[in-house]
Motif scaffolding. Structure first.
Motif, short mmCIF file in Angstrom:
data_model
loop_
_atom_site.label_atom_id
_atom_site.label_comp_id
_atom_site.label_asym_id
_atom_site.label_seq_id
_atom_site.Cartn_x
_atom_site.Cartn_y
_atom_site.Cartn_z
N GLY A 1 -50.88 44.88 -21.85
CA GLY A 1 -51.24 43.47 -21.65
C GLY A 1 -50.01 42.57 -21.72
O GLY A 1 -49.86 41.64 -20.91
N GLN A 2 -49.13 42.86 -22.66
CA GLN A 2 -47.88 42.08 -22.76
C GLN A 2 -47.04 42.27 -21.50
O GLN A 2 -46.47 41.31 -20.98
CB GLN A 2 -47.09 42.52 -23.99
N ALA A 3 -46.99 43.50 -21.00
CA ALA A 3 -46.19 43.78 -19.80
C ALA A 3 -46.77 43.06 -18.58
O ALA A 3 -46.04 42.58 -17.71
CB ALA A 3 -46.14 45.28 -19.56
N LEU A 4 -48.11 42.97 -18.51
CA LEU A 4 -48.76 42.27 -17.40
C LEU A 4 -48.40 40.78 -17.44
O LEU A 4 -48.06 40.18 -16.41
CB LEU A 4 -50.28 42.47 -17.52
N LEU A 5 -48.42 40.19 -18.62
CA LEU A 5 -48.05 38.77 -18.76
C LEU A 5 -46.60 38.54 -18.36
O LEU A 5 -46.28 37.55 -17.70
CB LEU A 5 -48.23 38.33 -20.22
N ALA A 6 -45.71 39.44 -18.77
CA ALA A 6 -44.28 39.30 -18.44
C ALA A 6 -44.10 39.30 -16.92
O ALA A 6 -43.33 38.50 -16.37
CB ALA A 6 -43.48 40.44 -19.07
N ALA A 7 -44.83 40.20 -16.24
CA ALA A 7 -44.71 40.27 -14.77
C ALA A 7 -45.26 39.00 -14.13
O ALA A 7 -44.67 38.45 -13.20
CB ALA A 7 -45.46 41.50 -14.26
N LYS A 8 -46.39 38.51 -14.64
CA LYS A 8 -46.97 37.29 -14.08
C LYS A 8 -46.04 36.09 -14.25
O LYS A 8 -46.01 35.19 -13.41
CB LYS A 8 -48.33 37.00 -14.72
N LYS B 1 -43.40 31.06 -21.44
CA LYS B 1 -43.11 29.79 -20.75
C LYS B 1 -41.65 29.73 -20.32
O LYS B 1 -41.32 29.28 -19.22
CB LYS B 1 -43.43 28.61 -21.68
N ALA B 2 -40.77 30.21 -21.19
CA ALA B 2 -39.33 30.19 -20.88
C ALA B 2 -39.02 31.13 -19.71
O ALA B 2 -38.24 30.79 -18.82
CB ALA B 2 -38.52 30.58 -22.12
N ILE B 3 -39.66 32.31 -19.69
CA ILE B 3 -39.43 33.26 -18.59
C ILE B 3 -39.87 32.63 -17.27
O ILE B 3 -39.18 32.72 -16.26
CB ILE B 3 -40.17 34.60 -18.86
N LYS B 4 -41.02 31.96 -17.29
CA LYS B 4 -41.53 31.29 -16.07
C LYS B 4 -40.50 30.24 -15.61
O LYS B 4 -40.18 30.14 -14.42
CB LYS B 4 -42.88 30.63 -16.39
N TYR B 5 -39.96 29.49 -16.58
CA TYR B 5 -38.98 28.45 -16.25
C TYR B 5 -37.72 29.09 -15.64
O TYR B 5 -37.24 28.68 -14.57
CB TYR B 5 -38.62 27.65 -17.51
N PHE B 6 -37.18 30.11 -16.33
CA PHE B 6 -35.94 30.76 -15.84
C PHE B 6 -36.16 31.35 -14.44
O PHE B 6 -35.30 31.27 -13.58
CB PHE B 6 -35.48 31.86 -16.80
#
Ligand code: G3P
Length: 219
Positions: free
Chosen positions: A117-124, A96-101
């Motif tokens: 899977g974690q890397a895919l979420l980080a990119a999204k 959530k914080a990455i999306k905000y930043f």
């Protein structure tokens, strides 16, 4: 391919910067503690000192694990210097914080990534960098480099712009294999970067050239 140094040691950062091949610095709370840097003000001053030495991006990790405080900490860190990349752990609140930043134009590095899977979420979520820890996977008999290969494939399938930052690099072969797999960045100790230049035939060849030159000059 970008080379980052994974340390909070100012002398090593300077040595790598002077070598002329340094593109950035990554730190984490353990690396800061290793240098004896404790307390909010000292940590902040240390990040400022790193930014003065290094030319490229400097990852500074948040300590909070809840969204609100991650955002507060990250905004303080990002305001220190345009080189600062806010390093956020791969947890629910971190996404959530990455999306905000990302929506605010603040650069992020999603850390503690151990699966595709974690890397895919980080990119999204819009992370600038994703940090798969390849050495720590190797440590538990899991192929760290295979993870880099999987993430490269997934990101290329969809054109994600998140840069793969292979972290927990331990030796020169990690760097070479990451380069072959198309990792955008590696971060590791200075020793792994410096080891890339070593070859016995280079040393033998140079010694021979210099000896022949000296002999010719005597004639
Ligand atoms: O900065 C994160 C990562 O590179 C840590 O490496 O050697 O502690 O597994 P290592």
């Amino acid at each position: 391919m970008k080379f980052f140094i994974d340390t909070a040691n100012l002398a090593q950062i300077k040595e790598a910067q002077d070598l002329g091949v340094l593109d950035g610095v990554t730190t984490n709370p353990s690396l800061m503690a290793k240098e004896g840097i404790t307390g909010h003000e000292n940590v902040i001053n240390h990040y400022k000192a790193i930014c003065e030495i290094a030319d490229g991006d400097v990852s500074a990790e948040v300590i909070a694990t809840d969204f609100e405080n991650m955002v507060k900490e990250g905004e303080v860190l990002a305001a220190l210097n345009p080189k600062i990349v806010v390093k956020v752990p791969m947890i629910r609140e971190g996404i959530k914080a990455i999306k905000y930043f990302s929506s605010k134009g603040i650069k992020t590095n999603c850390t503690l990534v151990f699966s595709a899977g974690q890397a895919l979420l980080a990119a999204k979520a819009g992370a600038t960098y994703v940090s798969p820890f390849i050495g720590r996977l190797d440590d538990i008999s899991t192929d760290g480099l295979a993870l880099i290969e999987d993430i490269r494939l997934i990101y290329d399938n969809y054109g994600y712009e998140t840069q793969i930052l292979a972290a927990s690099v331990r030796h020169p072969m990690h760097i070479i294999e990451c380069a072959k797999l198309g990792s955008d960045v590696i971060t590791g100790p200075l020793s792994a970067i410096v080891a890339l230049m070593k070859h016995p035939l280079t040393d033998i060849g140079l010694a021979q050239f210099l000896a022949d030159h000296a002999k010719a000059a005597e004639k």
